[in-house]
Design a protein around this motif. Structure first.
Motif, PDB file in Angstrom:
ATOM      1  N   ASP A  36       0.805  -1.226   0.000  1.00  0.00           N
ATOM      2  CA  ASP A  36       0.000   0.000   0.000  1.00  0.00           C
ATOM      3  C   ASP A  36       0.837   1.274   0.000  1.00  0.00           C
ATOM      4  O   ASP A  36       0.281   2.369   0.056  1.00  0.00           O
ATOM      5  CB  ASP A  36      -0.932   0.003   1.213  1.00  0.00           C
ATOM      6  N   LEU A  37       2.145   1.150  -0.046  1.00  0.00           N
ATOM      7  CA  LEU A  37       3.036   2.308  -0.039  1.00  0.00           C
ATOM      8  C   LEU A  37       3.128   2.906  -1.443  1.00  0.00           C
ATOM      9  O   LEU A  37       3.603   2.272  -2.376  1.00  0.00           O
ATOM     10  CB  LEU A  37       4.423   1.900   0.464  1.00  0.00           C
ATOM     11  N   LEU A  38       2.625   4.126  -1.595  1.00  0.00           N
ATOM     12  CA  LEU A  38       2.558   4.776  -2.899  1.00  0.00           C
ATOM     13  C   LEU A  38       3.803   5.598  -3.218  1.00  0.00           C
ATOM     14  O   LEU A  38       4.265   5.620  -4.352  1.00  0.00           O
ATOM     15  CB  LEU A  38       1.320   5.684  -2.969  1.00  0.00           C
ATOM     16  N   SER A  39       4.315   6.319  -2.212  1.00  0.00           N
ATOM     17  CA  SER A  39       5.501   7.150  -2.461  1.00  0.00           C
ATOM     18  C   SER A  39       6.329   7.293  -1.194  1.00  0.00           C
ATOM     19  O   SER A  39       5.828   7.138  -0.085  1.00  0.00           O
ATOM     20  CB  SER A  39       5.094   8.526  -2.985  1.00  0.00           C
ATOM     21  N   ARG A  40       7.614   7.612  -1.424  1.00  0.00           N
ATOM     22  CA  ARG A  40       8.576   7.807  -0.332  1.00  0.00           C
ATOM     23  C   ARG A  40       9.344   9.081  -0.638  1.00  0.00           C
ATOM     24  O   ARG A  40       9.757   9.290  -1.771  1.00  0.00           O
ATOM     25  CB  ARG A  40       9.561   6.644  -0.270  1.00  0.00           C
ATOM     26  N   GLU A  41       9.564   9.880   0.392  1.00  0.00           N
ATOM     27  CA  GLU A  41      10.334  11.106   0.194  1.00  0.00           C
ATOM     28  C   GLU A  41      11.267  11.294   1.386  1.00  0.00           C
ATOM     29  O   GLU A  41      10.868  11.107   2.530  1.00  0.00           O
ATOM     30  CB  GLU A  41       9.391  12.307   0.085  1.00  0.00           C
ATOM     31  N   TYR A  42      12.513  11.659   1.086  1.00  0.00           N
ATOM     32  CA  TYR A  42      13.499  11.924   2.137  1.00  0.00           C
ATOM     33  C   TYR A  42      13.973  13.357   1.993  1.00  0.00           C
ATOM     34  O   TYR A  42      14.409  13.776   0.923  1.00  0.00           O
ATOM     35  CB  TYR A  42      14.685  10.958   2.006  1.00  0.00           C
ATOM     36  N   LYS A  43      13.866  14.126   3.066  1.00  0.00           N
ATOM     37  CA  LYS A  43      14.355  15.512   3.106  1.00  0.00           C
ATOM     38  C   LYS A  43      15.578  15.541   4.013  1.00  0.00           C
ATOM     39  O   LYS A  43      15.542  15.056   5.142  1.00  0.00           O
ATOM     40  CB  LYS A  43      13.295  16.456   3.670  1.00  0.00           C
ATOM     41  N   ILE A  44      16.648  16.144   3.505  1.00  0.00           N
ATOM     42  CA  ILE A  44      17.876  16.227   4.281  1.00  0.00           C
ATOM     43  C   ILE A  44      17.743  17.227   5.428  1.00  0.00           C
ATOM     44  O   ILE A  44      18.187  16.985   6.538  1.00  0.00           O
ATOM     45  CB  ILE A  44      19.066  16.593   3.366  1.00  0.00           C
ATOM     46  N   GLU A  45      17.129  18.361   5.161  1.00  0.00           N
ATOM     47  CA  GLU A  45      17.021  19.413   6.172  1.00  0.00           C
ATOM     48  C   GLU A  45      15.596  19.923   6.233  1.00  0.00           C
ATOM     49  O   GLU A  45      15.103  20.466   5.252  1.00  0.00           O
ATOM     50  CB  GLU A  45      17.977  20.546   5.804  1.00  0.00           C
ATOM     51  N   PRO A  46      14.844  19.762   7.280  1.00  0.00           N
ATOM     52  CA  PRO A  46      15.171  18.939   8.440  1.00  0.00           C
ATOM     53  C   PRO A  46      15.066  17.468   8.059  1.00  0.00           C
ATOM     54  O   PRO A  46      14.340  17.133   7.137  1.00  0.00           O
ATOM     55  CB  PRO A  46      14.094  19.313   9.444  1.00  0.00           C
ATOM     56  N   GLN A  47      15.774  16.617   8.774  1.00  0.00           N
ATOM     57  CA  GLN A  47      15.763  15.200   8.430  1.00  0.00           C
ATOM     58  C   GLN A  47      14.357  14.642   8.636  1.00  0.00           C
ATOM     59  O   GLN A  47      13.867  14.542   9.755  1.00  0.00           O
ATOM     60  CB  GLN A  47      16.788  14.441   9.252  1.00  0.00           C
ATOM     61  N   LYS A  48      13.751  14.279   7.499  1.00  0.00           N
ATOM     62  CA  LYS A  48      12.358  13.850   7.537  1.00  0.00           C
ATOM     63  C   LYS A  48      12.101  12.884   6.392  1.00  0.00           C
ATOM     64  O   LYS A  48      12.549  13.090   5.271  1.00  0.00           O
ATOM     65  CB  LYS A  48      11.463  15.081   7.415  1.00  0.00           C
ATOM     66  N   ILE A  49      11.363  11.830   6.692  1.00  0.00           N
ATOM     67  CA  ILE A  49      10.915  10.870   5.689  1.00  0.00           C
ATOM     68  C   ILE A  49       9.397  10.929   5.660  1.00  0.00           C
ATOM     69  O   ILE A  49       8.750  10.836   6.703  1.00  0.00           O
ATOM     70  CB  ILE A  49      11.372   9.433   6.017  1.00  0.00           C
ATOM     71  N   THR A  50       8.842  11.088   4.459  1.00  0.00           N
ATOM     72  CA  THR A  50       7.398  11.084   4.299  1.00  0.00           C
ATOM     73  C   THR A  50       7.018   9.856   3.484  1.00  0.00           C
ATOM     74  O   THR A  50       7.533   9.655   2.382  1.00  0.00           O
ATOM     75  CB  THR A  50       6.911  12.359   3.573  1.00  0.00           C
ATOM     76  N   LYS A  65      17.196  11.857  13.448  1.00  0.00           N
ATOM     77  CA  LYS A  65      18.614  12.147  13.264  1.00  0.00           C
ATOM     78  C   LYS A  65      19.256  10.953  12.572  1.00  0.00           C
ATOM     79  O   LYS A  65      19.009   9.800  12.947  1.00  0.00           O
ATOM     80  CB  LYS A  65      19.216  12.366  14.659  1.00  0.00           C
ATOM     81  N   ASN A  66      20.049  11.222  11.521  1.00  0.00           N
ATOM     82  CA  ASN A  66      20.737  10.168  10.764  1.00  0.00           C
ATOM     83  C   ASN A  66      19.757   9.111  10.245  1.00  0.00           C
ATOM     84  O   ASN A  66      19.962   7.920  10.427  1.00  0.00           O
ATOM     85  CB  ASN A  66      21.827   9.502  11.607  1.00  0.00           C
ATOM     86  N   ILE A  67      18.698   9.561   9.575  1.00  0.00           N
ATOM     87  CA  ILE A  67      17.646   8.629   9.158  1.00  0.00           C
ATOM     88  C   ILE A  67      17.737   8.205   7.689  1.00  0.00           C
ATOM     89  O   ILE A  67      16.875   7.481   7.212  1.00  0.00           O
ATOM     90  CB  ILE A  67      16.246   9.203   9.467  1.00  0.00           C
ATOM     91  N   GLU A  68      18.775   8.615   6.996  1.00  0.00           N
ATOM     92  CA  GLU A  68      18.903   8.254   5.586  1.00  0.00           C
ATOM     93  C   GLU A  68      18.948   6.739   5.384  1.00  0.00           C
ATOM     94  O   GLU A  68      18.370   6.201   4.437  1.00  0.00           O
ATOM     95  CB  GLU A  68      20.143   8.894   4.966  1.00  0.00           C
ATOM     96  N   LYS A  69      19.601   6.014   6.277  1.00  0.00           N
ATOM     97  CA  LYS A  69      19.697   4.557   6.165  1.00  0.00           C
ATOM     98  C   LYS A  69      18.314   3.917   6.290  1.00  0.00           C
ATOM     99  O   LYS A  69      18.013   2.938   5.592  1.00  0.00           O
ATOM    100  CB  LYS A  69      20.652   4.004   7.225  1.00  0.00           C
ATOM    101  N   ILE A  70      17.462   4.482   7.134  1.00  0.00           N
ATOM    102  CA  ILE A  70      16.091   3.984   7.255  1.00  0.00           C
ATOM    103  C   ILE A  70      15.380   4.129   5.920  1.00  0.00           C
ATOM    104  O   ILE A  70      14.674   3.224   5.472  1.00  0.00           O
ATOM    105  CB  ILE A  70      15.328   4.711   8.383  1.00  0.00           C
ATOM    106  N   TYR A  71      15.568   5.261   5.269  1.00  0.00           N
ATOM    107  CA  TYR A  71      14.960   5.491   3.958  1.00  0.00           C
ATOM    108  C   TYR A  71      15.420   4.425   2.952  1.00  0.00           C
ATOM    109  O   TYR A  71      14.615   3.865   2.212  1.00  0.00           O
ATOM    110  CB  TYR A  71      15.309   6.892   3.461  1.00  0.00           C
ATOM    111  N   GLU A  72      16.696   4.117   2.956  1.00  0.00           N
ATOM    112  CA  GLU A  72      17.237   3.102   2.054  1.00  0.00           C
ATOM    113  C   GLU A  72      16.634   1.725   2.341  1.00  0.00           C
ATOM    114  O   GLU A  72      16.281   0.990   1.416  1.00  0.00           O
ATOM    115  CB  GLU A  72      18.760   3.054   2.151  1.00  0.00           C
ATOM    116  N   TYR A  73      16.493   1.383   3.622  1.00  0.00           N
ATOM    117  CA  TYR A  73      15.882   0.102   3.988  1.00  0.00           C
ATOM    118  C   TYR A  73      14.420   0.045   3.569  1.00  0.00           C
ATOM    119  O   TYR A  73      13.923  -1.000   3.160  1.00  0.00           O
ATOM    120  CB  TYR A  73      16.002  -0.155   5.484  1.00  0.00           C
TER     121      TYR A  73
END
Length: 124
Positions: free
Chosen positions: A54-68, A81-89
């Protein structure tokens, strides 16, 4: 059938040996079931599990660190904080569980460790 007959076609030549599992044309999951879910855990222990299907889209913002993460019926926002790896997973559908941690612990978490400070749910 004797053991001698069973292994009569066995060869010492590596090219004639049976192919290893990783070279086969099909690959199976290690465990039964193909459903992939991601579970979000709030500080108070409340949990919400959503299916990657059911996941339609993923977005990662560097500043502020946020995943939508936009699911069919819900938007999930992860701040931390340091959430880029979570986005990759999440891209690889490997992430199973994401826990929110009280922000007061951010001072004692090592600089390079991941910390989810806030999980926000909103309806689409």
């Amino acid at each position: 059938m004797s053991l001698k007959d069973r292994f009569a076609n066995h060869s010492e030549n590596a090219a004639e040996q049976p192919q290893p599992e990783e070279q086969k044309s099909v690959e199976l999951y290690d465990t039964p079931g193909h459903t992939r879910n991601i579970c979000f855990v709030k500080i108070n222990g409340d949990r919400l599990t959503l299916n990657y299907r059911d996941l339609l889209s993923r977005e990662y913002k560097i500043e502020p660190q946020k995943i939508t993460l936009e699911f069919t019926t819900l938007i999930v926002i992860l701040k931390g904080k340091n959430i880029e790896k979570i986005y990759e997973y999440i891209l690889e559908e490997r992430m199973k569980l994401i826990k929110e941690t009280d922000e007061r612990y951010s001072e004692i978490v090592p600089e390079n460790d991941t910390l989810i400070k806030e999980i926000v749910f909103s309806r689409t």
